[in-house]
Design an enzyme around this catalytic site. Structure first.
Site, PDB file in Angstrom:
ATOM      1  N   GLY A 104       4.149  -9.361   2.820  1.00 14.61           N
ATOM      2  CA  GLY A 104       3.587  -9.977   2.163  1.00 14.61           C
ATOM      3  C   GLY A 104       2.019 -10.163   1.767  1.00 14.61           C
ATOM      4  CB  SER A 156       4.175  -6.636  -2.162  1.00 15.07           C
ATOM      5  OG  SER A 156       4.829  -5.565  -0.859  1.00 15.07           O
ATOM      6  N   GLY A 157       1.970  -6.728  -4.155  1.00 18.79           N
ATOM      7  CA  GLY A 157       1.662  -7.287  -5.390  1.00 18.79           C
ATOM      8  C   GLY A 157      -0.351  -8.158  -5.539  1.00 18.79           C
ATOM      9  CG  HIS A 162       8.563  -4.945  -4.376  1.00 19.00           C
ATOM     10  ND1 HIS A 162       6.859  -4.318  -4.652  1.00 19.00           N
ATOM     11  CD2 HIS A 162       8.643  -6.099  -3.816  1.00 19.00           C
ATOM     12  CE1 HIS A 162       6.216  -4.536  -3.310  1.00 19.00           C
ATOM     13  NE2 HIS A 162       6.912  -5.498  -2.979  1.00 19.00           N
ATOM     14  CG  ASP A 215       6.335  -1.994  -7.065  1.00 17.89           C
ATOM     15  OD1 ASP A 215       7.307  -3.355  -7.751  1.00 17.89           O
ATOM     16  OD2 ASP A 215       6.193  -2.328  -6.123  1.00 17.89           O
TER      17      ASP A 215
HETATM   18  N1  ARG Z   1       6.111  -3.816   0.202  1.00 15.69           N
HETATM   19  C1  ARG Z   1       5.480  -4.460   0.719  1.00 15.69           C
HETATM   20  C2  ARG Z   1       5.848  -5.945   0.599  1.00 15.69           C
HETATM   21  O1  ARG Z   1       6.526  -6.498  -0.009  1.00 15.69           O
HETATM   22  C3  ARG Z   1       4.130  -3.603   1.338  1.00 15.69           C
HETATM   23  C4  ARG Z   1       3.891  -2.127   0.961  1.00 15.69           C
HETATM   24  C5  ARG Z   1       2.772  -2.587   1.624  1.00 15.69           C
HETATM   25  N2  ARG Z   1       2.889  -1.636   2.508  1.00 15.69           N
HETATM   26  C6  ARG Z   1       1.729  -1.059   3.420  1.00 15.69           C
HETATM   27  N3  ARG Z   1       2.030  -0.083   4.464  1.00 15.69           N
HETATM   28  N4  ARG Z   1       1.041  -0.369   3.003  1.00 15.69           N
HETATM   29  O2  ARG Z   1       4.310  -6.752   0.856  1.00 15.69           O
END
Ligand code: ARG
Length: 407
Positions: free
Chosen positions: A355, A357-358, A216, A261
């Site tokens: 932030g 993510s990944g 994503h 993902d």
């Molecule tokens: N989707 C989010 C990103 O783009 C991070 C998601 C993780 N969220 C969480 N509550 N663990 O950085």
């Protein structure tokens, strides 16, 4: 003798200058006086049968063989005139030679012989050759196969740090939400994935050329030329930067669904490992990280929903939550698929956030070797009760990773 006042001042001045100069020279020699020397040696072991497990740097077979060789090298040099110059050795590679093995070993020395490298090299070589032709304990060495060569510093450091899942530094306890500052070298596989030089996502180094991250991160941004990767625990002071050659997003990933993902980033030029830049270990496809295991998530994501990004890499210590619990109605109500896993606490408190993510979710085995468990993927806001973080399950995609990278 009687000194005039200005004579005394001049004398004191002179003494101060001399003392400063002496200190300067000492500091210079302590700090810069020793040059590192690196050598690459190889030899055949006639009593060790080849085993494909030698290719996995975390296998007990490799670790044990490395230990036997390192202990032979330590004994060799500690009993020699170079005992104070010898620093370390490490098995960089185990190759197959018929049914036996050839080992490639990197040796590091520090010496003041700056201007006599050739002499130092000959002494090292002779000490080794004599040892390998004599008593080598439980290892049978074919001394006619002995090869000795110079290797430059960066290439040697790369081989000395080729191990996976090992870190150099550890800091105590547990900003991710509810997290703590990391120290340099604590999570050497963590990278920052940047779009037009702005941090967007985390990523994990899995080899000199490849990083693992979330699909994503690349929604509406698939052009590799927009992206770069930095290494080092401070966003403001990266130790290394690379451009991106190619981005491989999982074929079945389709925004806005969270399924599949996962993505792989191919660097424009390989990174050389150092004490602070290393790869994580990838678990085998059939490996099971049990529910309730301790795991750590790291990243430069915000410390609360809609917060700002920290400069210092953050770590959040948490637990794996079993999928049945995570699929409960009040948690994620059957949205957790086989390719996902939950980690955090049902009470909330510690979580990844925007932030992160990944980035990596890692777990260490009983030997302290760190494996990649998950990739930060999604969650409902951050650190809310009954809304833990959801991660892409690395073991589920292990064969997909092999199909793209050969790893
Ligand atoms: N989707 C989010 C990103 O783009 C991070 C998601 C993780 N969220 C969480 N509550 N663990 O950085």
């Amino acid at each position: 003798m009687k000194l005039t006042r200005s004579g005394k001042i001049a004398l004191i001045f002179l003494v101060v200058i001399i003392v400063a100069a002496v200190i300067g020279v000492i500091v210079y020699f302590v700090v810069y006086g020793k040059t590192p020397f690196y050598y690459h040696i190889s030899f055949k072991l006639t009593n060790v049968d080849y085993d494909s497990k030698f290719h996995k740097p975390y296998s007990q077979e490799y670790i044990d063989l490395n230990e036997r060789i390192v202990s032979l090298m330590n004994k060799t040099f500690q009993a020699s005139k170079l005992r104070r110059q010898y620093v370390i050795s490490h098995v960089a590679k185990v190759r197959q030679a018929n049914s036996k093995v050839i080992v490639d070993v990197v040796l590091k020395f520090k010496s003041c012989y700056n201007n006599n490298a050739a002499r130092f090299r000959d002494r090292t070589r002779n000490i080794l050759l004599q040892k390998l032709m004599g008593d080598t304990g439980s290892l049978c060495i074919d001394s006619s196969s002995f090869k000795f060569s110079d290797i430059d510093m960066d290439a040697a450091e790369n081989l000395l740090n080729i191990c996976c899942g090992r870190r150099t530094k550890v800091s105590p306890g547990n900003k991710i939400v509810g997290g703590l500052d990391s120290v340099e070298g604590e999570w050497p596989w963590q990278a920052s994935l940047q779009q037009n030089n702005i941090h967007r996502c985390g990523a994990t180094l899995i080899n000199n050329n490849w990083l693992l991250t979330a699909a994503h991160c690349f929604v509406n941004a698939k052009d590799p030329r927009e992206w770069s990767v930095t290494f080092g625990f401070l966003l403001s002071d990266p130790k290394l930067k690379r451009s991106v050659k190619n981005i491989i997003v999982h074929e079945k990933y389709k925004y806005p669904s969270h399924d599949h993902d996962i993505a792989i980033v191919n660097l424009s030029k390989p990174v050389l490992y150092t004490t602070n830049i290393r790869k994580v270990c990838l678990p085998e496809a059939n490996y099971n990280f049990p529910a309730n295991s301790d795991v750590v998530v790291t990243g430069w994501g915000s410390r609360k929903t809609d917060g700002t990004s920290p400069d210092v890499l953050q770590k959040g210590i948490m637990k794996i939550i079993d999928t049945v619990t995570c699929n409960n109605k009040e948690v994620y109500d059957s949205h957790i698929k086989n390719g996902m896993l939950c980690a955090g606490f049902l009470q909330g408190r510690v979580d990844a956030c925007q932030g992160d993510s990944g980035g990596p979710l890692v777990s260490s085995d009983s030997r302290g070797i760190w494996f990649l468990v998950g990739v930060v993927s999604w969650g409902e806001e951050c650190a809310l009760p009954n809304k833990p973080g959801v991660y892409t399950r690395v073991t589920y995609y292990r064969n997909w990773i092999t199909s793209k990278t050969g790893l």
